[in-house]
Design a protein around this motif. Structure first.
Motif, PDB file in Angstrom:
ATOM      1  N   ALA A  15       0.814  -1.215   0.000  1.00 30.78           N
ATOM      2  CA  ALA A  15       0.000   0.000   0.000  1.00 30.78           C
ATOM      3  C   ALA A  15       0.847   1.264   0.000  1.00 30.78           C
ATOM      4  O   ALA A  15       0.353   2.353  -0.329  1.00 30.78           O
ATOM      5  N   ILE A  16       2.131   1.135   0.366  1.00 31.48           N
ATOM      6  CA  ILE A  16       3.028   2.296   0.343  1.00 31.48           C
ATOM      7  C   ILE A  16       3.446   2.631  -1.087  1.00 31.48           C
ATOM      8  O   ILE A  16       3.864   3.753  -1.383  1.00 31.48           O
ATOM      9  N   LEU A  17       3.336   1.664  -2.005  1.00 33.78           N
ATOM     10  CA  LEU A  17       3.809   1.831  -3.371  1.00 33.78           C
ATOM     11  C   LEU A  17       2.841   2.677  -4.199  1.00 33.78           C
ATOM     12  O   LEU A  17       1.630   2.692  -3.926  1.00 33.78           O
ATOM     13  N   PRO A  18       3.348   3.361  -5.242  1.00 33.11           N
ATOM     14  CA  PRO A  18       2.460   4.018  -6.204  1.00 33.11           C
ATOM     15  C   PRO A  18       1.510   2.999  -6.828  1.00 33.11           C
ATOM     16  O   PRO A  18       1.805   1.805  -6.889  1.00 33.11           O
ATOM     17  N   VAL A  19       0.352   3.467  -7.316  1.00 34.11           N
ATOM     18  CA  VAL A  19      -0.743   2.577  -7.719  1.00 34.11           C
ATOM     19  C   VAL A  19      -0.303   1.519  -8.720  1.00 34.11           C
ATOM     20  O   VAL A  19      -0.600   0.323  -8.554  1.00 34.11           O
ATOM     21  N   ARG A  20       0.424   1.882  -9.768  1.00 35.79           N
ATOM     22  CA  ARG A  20       0.811   0.912 -10.793  1.00 35.79           C
ATOM     23  C   ARG A  20       1.687  -0.187 -10.204  1.00 35.79           C
ATOM     24  O   ARG A  20       1.471  -1.377 -10.459  1.00 35.79           O
ATOM     25  N   GLU A  65       9.523   9.472 -11.290  1.00 34.57           N
ATOM     26  CA  GLU A  65       8.378  10.107 -10.621  1.00 34.57           C
ATOM     27  C   GLU A  65       7.730   9.174  -9.607  1.00 34.57           C
ATOM     28  O   GLU A  65       7.163   9.625  -8.607  1.00 34.57           O
ATOM     29  N   GLU A  66       7.814   7.870  -9.867  1.00 35.49           N
ATOM     30  CA  GLU A  66       7.210   6.920  -8.932  1.00 35.49           C
ATOM     31  C   GLU A  66       7.997   6.844  -7.628  1.00 35.49           C
ATOM     32  O   GLU A  66       7.421   6.578  -6.564  1.00 35.49           O
ATOM     33  N   LEU A  67       9.298   7.078  -7.698  1.00 35.38           N
ATOM     34  CA  LEU A  67      10.084   7.140  -6.464  1.00 35.38           C
ATOM     35  C   LEU A  67       9.678   8.355  -5.631  1.00 35.38           C
ATOM     36  O   LEU A  67       9.618   8.286  -4.394  1.00 35.38           O
ATOM     37  N   LEU A  73       3.899   9.070  -0.243  1.00 36.31           N
ATOM     38  CA  LEU A  73       3.011   8.127   0.432  1.00 36.31           C
ATOM     39  C   LEU A  73       3.593   7.677   1.770  1.00 36.31           C
ATOM     40  O   LEU A  73       2.879   7.568   2.773  1.00 36.31           O
ATOM     41  N   ALA A  74       4.901   7.415   1.791  1.00 35.01           N
ATOM     42  CA  ALA A  74       5.548   6.939   3.012  1.00 35.01           C
ATOM     43  C   ALA A  74       5.527   7.999   4.112  1.00 35.01           C
ATOM     44  O   ALA A  74       5.439   7.665   5.300  1.00 35.01           O
TER      45      ALA A  74
END
Length: 305
Positions: A15-20, A65-67, A73-74
């Motif tokens: 759940a901490i990860l970006p959606v994709r 950008e996902e990083l 999120l974190a």
């Protein structure tokens, strides 16, 4: 840990990860989710899931950008509040998880003050193993007094996991032994995983946590301020740690610590740890060994005089 609990913690870490990337992680087979230890994200490379057997590459390439999104999120979209740990390359996350970060360090007077242009991240899937110290904890006492104890294993052998459960067990009270006031010097934030002053891992009801503080500084602080009965630290690495612990032992406080070493013989081969044995600050050692069933055994040994 039961399979359902392992999968629940996997989903919480995802759940901490970006959606994709989260969707990719949750699409993995149950056997991968149960054994997964980390998600590894590297810009320009596929995300991987780390298991005891190695890294499993997933589809798709991680975008820079996902990083950035992962960090948002974190930190619950409050990087400023997490700036002190971010500059050291990690983020503690609510729920007991921890994100390691790499990128370009922003240096000021020889000290890292921030990270920018993020390049990779490791999301550790933290899992508590409550009860692994139940049988061990009472054996660390002699005539009702705690005996200073080292936990030994090579890197990745489970030292921190055992330390956490021992701290919890001693804080709650071992079999036949009452609760002890514990002071945990959590220099790297991996044992209690503090978020806004609250431990995300269960370290017991009578445990005081000093988070992010070097052991050599933190030990005198808790001695003065918290009146502990036992001080616990993770990973003795420098001579200053030994001096602080020797001082605490001289004050009559119990000590519980971990060290990277396979056994007592390896300790004796290293000058720093040989000094530790010679000064007899610690009298017991718990050696962690792997078993044929992919579990771990805890062998209690008396240290040589």
């Amino acid at each position: 840990m039961q399979e359902k609990e392992c999968m629940r913690r996997y989903a919480e870490a995802a759940a901490i990860l970006p959606v994709r990337l989260r969707t990719l992680a949750l699409s993995q087979p149950d056997e991968v989710q149960v054994r997964a230890e980390e998600f590894r994200l590297r810009a320009g490379r596929p995300m991987t899931v780390l298991t005891p057997e190695g890294e499993i590459a997933l589809e798709g390439i991680v975008e820079p950008e996902e990083l950035e999104t992962l960090c948002d999120l974190a930190t619950e979209f409050s990087r400023y509040a997490a700036s002190e740990t971010l500059r050291d390359g990690f983020l503690p996350v609510r729920g007991g998880f921890r994100v390691g970060i790499c990128g370009t360090a922003v240096m000021k007077e020889g000290v890292s003050t921030n990270l920018k242009s993020l390049s990779s991240a490791a999301v550790r899937i933290a899992r508590e193993h409550k009860g692994i110290a139940r049988d061990l904890a009472p054996r660390l006492f002699s005539d009702g007094a705690f005996v200073n104890t080292l936990i030994l294993s090579p890197p990745g052998g489970g030292k921190t996991t055992l330390l956490r459960d021992l701290v919890r067990q001693l804080s709650e009270g071992a079999e036949g032994i009452g609760p002890r006031r514990m002071a945990l010097i959590d220099e790297r934030g991996e044992v209690a995983v503090m978020v806004q002053g609250e431990p995300q891992m269960d370290v017991g009801p009578h445990t005081d946590v000093l988070d992010g503080c070097p052991k050599a500084v933190g030990i005198p602080m808790v001695l003065r301020a918290m009146n502990p009965q036992i001080i616990a630290v993770d990973e003795i690495t420098v001579r200053e740690d030994l001096r602080a612990m020797a001082m605490a032992a001289g004050c009559g406080v119990g000590l519980l610590a971990t060290i990277h070493a396979a056994d007592v013989a390896e300790l004796a081969q290293k000058p720093l740890y040989r000094q530790l044995l010679e000064e007899r600050v610690f009298r017991l050692a718990v050696r962690i060994t792997a078993t044929a069933q992919a579990g771990r055994a805890y062998r209690l040994e008396t240290l040589p005089c």
